[in-house]
Design an enzyme around this catalytic site. Sequence first.
Site, PDB file in Angstrom:
ATOM      1  N   THR A 124       0.811  -1.215   0.000  1.00 45.62           N
ATOM      2  CA  THR A 124       0.000   0.000   0.000  1.00 45.62           C
ATOM      3  C   THR A 124       0.843   1.264   0.000  1.00 45.62           C
ATOM      4  O   THR A 124       0.604   2.196  -0.773  1.00 45.62           O
ATOM      5  CB  THR A 124      -0.927   0.005   1.233  1.00 45.62           C
ATOM      6  OG1 THR A 124      -1.853  -1.084   1.132  1.00 45.62           O
ATOM      7  CG2 THR A 124      -1.709   1.315   1.329  1.00 45.62           C
TER       8      THR A 124
ATOM      9  N   HIS B 255      22.580  25.222  13.257  1.00 50.49           N
ATOM     10  CA  HIS B 255      21.825  26.466  13.047  1.00 50.49           C
ATOM     11  C   HIS B 255      22.007  26.928  11.611  1.00 50.49           C
ATOM     12  O   HIS B 255      23.129  26.912  11.097  1.00 50.49           O
ATOM     13  CB  HIS B 255      22.339  27.538  14.026  1.00 50.49           C
ATOM     14  CG  HIS B 255      21.656  28.867  13.857  1.00 50.49           C
ATOM     15  ND1 HIS B 255      20.427  29.144  14.402  1.00 50.49           N
ATOM     16  CD2 HIS B 255      22.045  29.990  13.188  1.00 50.49           C
ATOM     17  CE1 HIS B 255      20.083  30.383  14.097  1.00 50.49           C
ATOM     18  NE2 HIS B 255      21.064  30.910  13.365  1.00 50.49           N
TER      19      HIS B 255
ATOM     20  N   GLY C  84     -13.152  14.274   8.266  1.00 51.71           N
ATOM     21  CA  GLY C  84     -12.194  15.283   8.709  1.00 51.71           C
ATOM     22  C   GLY C  84     -11.015  14.698   9.457  1.00 51.71           C
ATOM     23  O   GLY C  84     -10.397  15.373  10.282  1.00 51.71           O
TER      24      GLY C  84
ATOM     25  N   ASP D 216      -1.584  -3.614   8.776  1.00 50.38           N
ATOM     26  CA  ASP D 216      -2.982  -3.200   8.938  1.00 50.38           C
ATOM     27  C   ASP D 216      -3.923  -4.375   9.181  1.00 50.38           C
ATOM     28  O   ASP D 216      -4.995  -4.204   9.760  1.00 50.38           O
ATOM     29  CB  ASP D 216      -3.450  -2.445   7.694  1.00 50.38           C
ATOM     30  CG  ASP D 216      -2.658  -1.175   7.427  1.00 50.38           C
ATOM     31  OD1 ASP D 216      -1.834  -0.797   8.282  1.00 50.38           O
ATOM     32  OD2 ASP D 216      -2.857  -0.566   6.363  1.00 50.38           O
TER      33      ASP D 216
END
Length: 462
Positions: free
Chosen positions: A44, A450, A184, A310
């Site tokens: 998948t 940084h 949603g 899954d």
Amino acid sequence: MNTLELDVLILGFGKAGKTIAMKRGQAGDRAAIVEQSPVMYGGTCINIGCLPTKTLLTDAHRHHLGGSQAQQGKQVQQEHAAAFAQAQEHRDSSIATLNAANKKMALGNHVMVIDGRARFTGPHTVEVTGGDETLRITAETIIINTGAVPVLPPLPGIEGERVVDSTAVQHLPQYPEHLVIVGGGPIGLEFATMFAQFGTRVTVLDGAGTFLPRFDRDIAEAVRADLESLGITIMSGARAQEFRAGEQSVSVIYGEGEVEADYALVALGRRPATSDLGLEVAWITTTERGAIEVDEYLRTSVPGVYAAGDANGGPQFTYISYDDHRVILNHRWGDGTRSTEGRIYPTTTFLEPPLSQIGLGEEEARKECESRGHALSVKAQDIKDMAIVPRPKILGQPQGRAKFLIDAQTDEILGATLYCVDSQELINAVALAMRHGISATELGEGIYTHPSSSEVFNALLG
């Protein structure tokens, strides 16, 4: 009927299964993967999930940042449509390459790839059908890794050609000027972000009364504001009841309202793809949702048969499937010390910027601290207000918010939500700290390059 005897049989080409198959093939076992569709070689994530959708999201974001060069509305829409079509081509070519590479890797590691549909006929026997042929396979070890499929509720009109799922929406034959998304959750909001950045007008019908109910309210409100700034309309508490086909459109009926769009995407989650495997014949037990029941070692009710990814009803992430493969390998061919018990893992919803989370939310963390007789320390700040974190501003993406939940007495990190540039990377550092007991202060006192997004740890925890 042809027959085949194997040491290891994998049902489905997902992350856990293909990795186990290749490692056992390298070890000299007779191993095979059965995959019902050649377009799903690799699973998948490779073909319809993580990678293709993130490719589309990245192209959409670049298009959005580039802005329109056209002066009129029609020309603007043509630019959006052209960008969408190019992104689809990019997606398809990339996925085709990965799909072929996954099959080649399997074959190169002494793994047979068998095309066809598998169905159990006994605890360790599977019949594979393809065309007019049937192959009966017997294997000492079987791993079920068949993934998940979209949830499509039995609503009137849902079979219409302009009602699509999360796979079909990636292959729309034309650019949608208006897309309505039913759902949603993470899948719906990722597609909402993508299409909005391609210039599509997006309406989200969110059946939940509360937007992003699993997140703290300050985070959810920040996410909603940013989505709405992209032009996305979010309607909370709006449950789809019916789809009505138009001549070149579809209308979604909800409550007392109706919204018409070019297409409707149904994004209500995914369920384990186990219904046609004949599990009952093999005495493999499942839950009401079809998830295969497993223990902490991912063993099913049948000795020698495991379920990964899954299919076992666990978190639907490819990295969880990858960890599942380690658990199964260790239990079946190792010392059996590894399990899924106490597993700590992060999640990311790929909005713009990404929304990442691990551990507890604020309410849960407060209750946890109170149960210990401790106080909760909340360290939170908007990204734009972090003076020592310039990278998001350099990239032109200063939106977002970061939040840490800490036991004030022990300095233990109980949870974190990072809604910011590069959060999908940053959350992995937090996960590592939580797994190994690194304190909030230690994470905050780290020396980070940084400008980098990791300076958010200095800003909040240093």
